[in-house]
Design a protein around this motif. Structure first.
Motif, PDB file in Angstrom:
ATOM      1  N   ARG A 293       0.829  -1.193   0.000  1.00 63.88           N
ATOM      2  CA  ARG A 293       0.000   0.000   0.000  1.00 63.88           C
ATOM      3  C   ARG A 293       0.870   1.253   0.000  1.00 63.88           C
ATOM      4  O   ARG A 293       1.882   1.340   0.690  1.00 63.88           O
ATOM      5  CB  ARG A 293      -0.899   0.009   1.238  1.00 63.88           C
TER       6      ARG A 293
ATOM      7  N   TYR B 239       1.336   5.019   1.038  1.00 71.29           N
ATOM      8  CA  TYR B 239       0.818   5.957   2.016  1.00 71.29           C
ATOM      9  C   TYR B 239       1.140   7.388   1.611  1.00 71.29           C
ATOM     10  O   TYR B 239       2.091   7.644   0.881  1.00 71.29           O
ATOM     11  CB  TYR B 239       1.394   5.639   3.396  1.00 71.29           C
TER      12      TYR B 239
ATOM     13  N   GLU C 240      -6.242   5.597   7.140  1.00 68.62           N
ATOM     14  CA  GLU C 240      -6.013   4.842   5.906  1.00 68.62           C
ATOM     15  C   GLU C 240      -4.869   5.429   5.094  1.00 68.62           C
ATOM     16  O   GLU C 240      -4.189   4.718   4.354  1.00 68.62           O
ATOM     17  CB  GLU C 240      -7.290   4.825   5.060  1.00 68.62           C
TER      18      GLU C 240
ATOM     19  N   THR D 261      -2.111   7.077   6.277  1.00 65.41           N
ATOM     20  CA  THR D 261      -0.801   7.090   6.936  1.00 65.41           C
ATOM     21  C   THR D 261      -0.330   5.675   7.268  1.00 65.41           C
ATOM     22  O   THR D 261      -1.132   4.766   7.468  1.00 65.41           O
ATOM     23  CB  THR D 261      -0.854   7.924   8.231  1.00 65.41           C
ATOM     24  N   ASP D 262       0.984   5.529   7.350  1.00 69.83           N
ATOM     25  CA  ASP D 262       1.597   4.232   7.603  1.00 69.83           C
ATOM     26  C   ASP D 262       1.320   3.789   9.040  1.00 69.83           C
ATOM     27  O   ASP D 262       1.698   4.481   9.987  1.00 69.83           O
ATOM     28  CB  ASP D 262       3.114   4.360   7.373  1.00 69.83           C
TER      29      ASP D 262
END
Length: 253
Positions: A140, A142, A193, A195-196
């Motif tokens: 994903r 970020y 969602e 941000t890491d």
């Protein structure tokens, strides 16, 4: 059983071959591929093997991108030199991995796990689904920066410079190390969602906090935790009781 090896280190591939021949002499090794490109081409033009051994770091990138380009129809055992914490998603989802250099006893355990799965069609399909889910999680992208308004001007703030996000009266702010705060057009749920999760943790309904913001953690009433954050004027930033255990695991990753 038909085996496909995806590994770009010659010695590591040879070592794995020797161990497999020793543990499972009747198994057939179909090929040894060393790049994402060759792996995708092979999987597109050949019948699926029974099992794939896949290194994570290949000559032309991270092997997770293979799953984004082709449907992988075989269980995968990952071999990697990465630290175990980076692969928690695979452990949680029951997808096995072995740290390099591959140890014979560890390989034997992984093979036994595979044999258990291979006799259960539902478990095998669930395993493939878990791989896809884990790949999505670990690949994903970020958000690396946010646009904020400063007077009549627009500025960008790098995510790494943000100490925490918080919500007040339905307005969301980000705060940097110097204590400056800026309004954002996102909710805390959306920011979770974006941000890491290795760097930011939602400690309660109001705060999403970076590890670097915390200078002290104090035991508090009702099994909660109180955080000391120098860049905040709020002296009562409390980790909600239902989030304490997850918070501790987050710190101890």
């Amino acid at each position: 059983m038909k085996v496909l090896i995806i590994e770009d280190e010659v010695q590591a591939a040879q070592h794995l071959r020797r161990l497999l021949k020793s543990l499972e002499p009747d198994w057939q090794i179909l090929d040894n591929l060393d790049t994402i490109k060759r792996s995708v081409q092979w999987l597109q033009s050949n019948e699926a093997p029974d099992i794939i051994f896949m290194d994570i770091q290949l000559a032309d990138g991270i092997s997770f991108s293979i799953f984004e380009q082709v449907v992988v129809k075989a269980p995968v055992i990952f071999t990697t030199a990465y630290d175990a914490y980076a692969l928690k998603a695979f452990k949680v989802n029951s997808v096995d991995y072995i740290l390099k250099p591959v140890d014979e006893s560890e390989l034997a355990l992984a093979l036994q796990k595979f044999k258990t799965w291979s006799g259960n069609a539902n478990a095998a399909q669930a395993t493939l689904n878990h791989i896809q889910d884990a790949v999505k999680l670990l690949t994903r992208k970020y958000k690396s920066r946010f646009v904020v308004k400063v007077g009549e001007h627009l500025r960008t703030i790098e995510t790494v410079a943000i100490q925490y996000f918080y919500s007040q009266e339905k307005i969301t702010f980000c705060v940097t190390a110097d204590g400056r705060k800026h309004i954002l057009d996102f909710t805390l749920e959306q920011l979770e969602e974006m941000t890491d999760p290795e760097e930011f943790f939602r400690v309660n309904r109001k705060y999403l906090i970076s590890t670097k913001a915390i200078s002290d953690i104090i035991s508090y009433t009702n099994s909660r935790l109180k955080l000391v954050i120098p860049s905040s004027q709020d002296n009562d930033i409390i980790v909600a009781r239902e989030r304490v255990q997850d918070f501790k695991r987050w710190l101890d990753r």
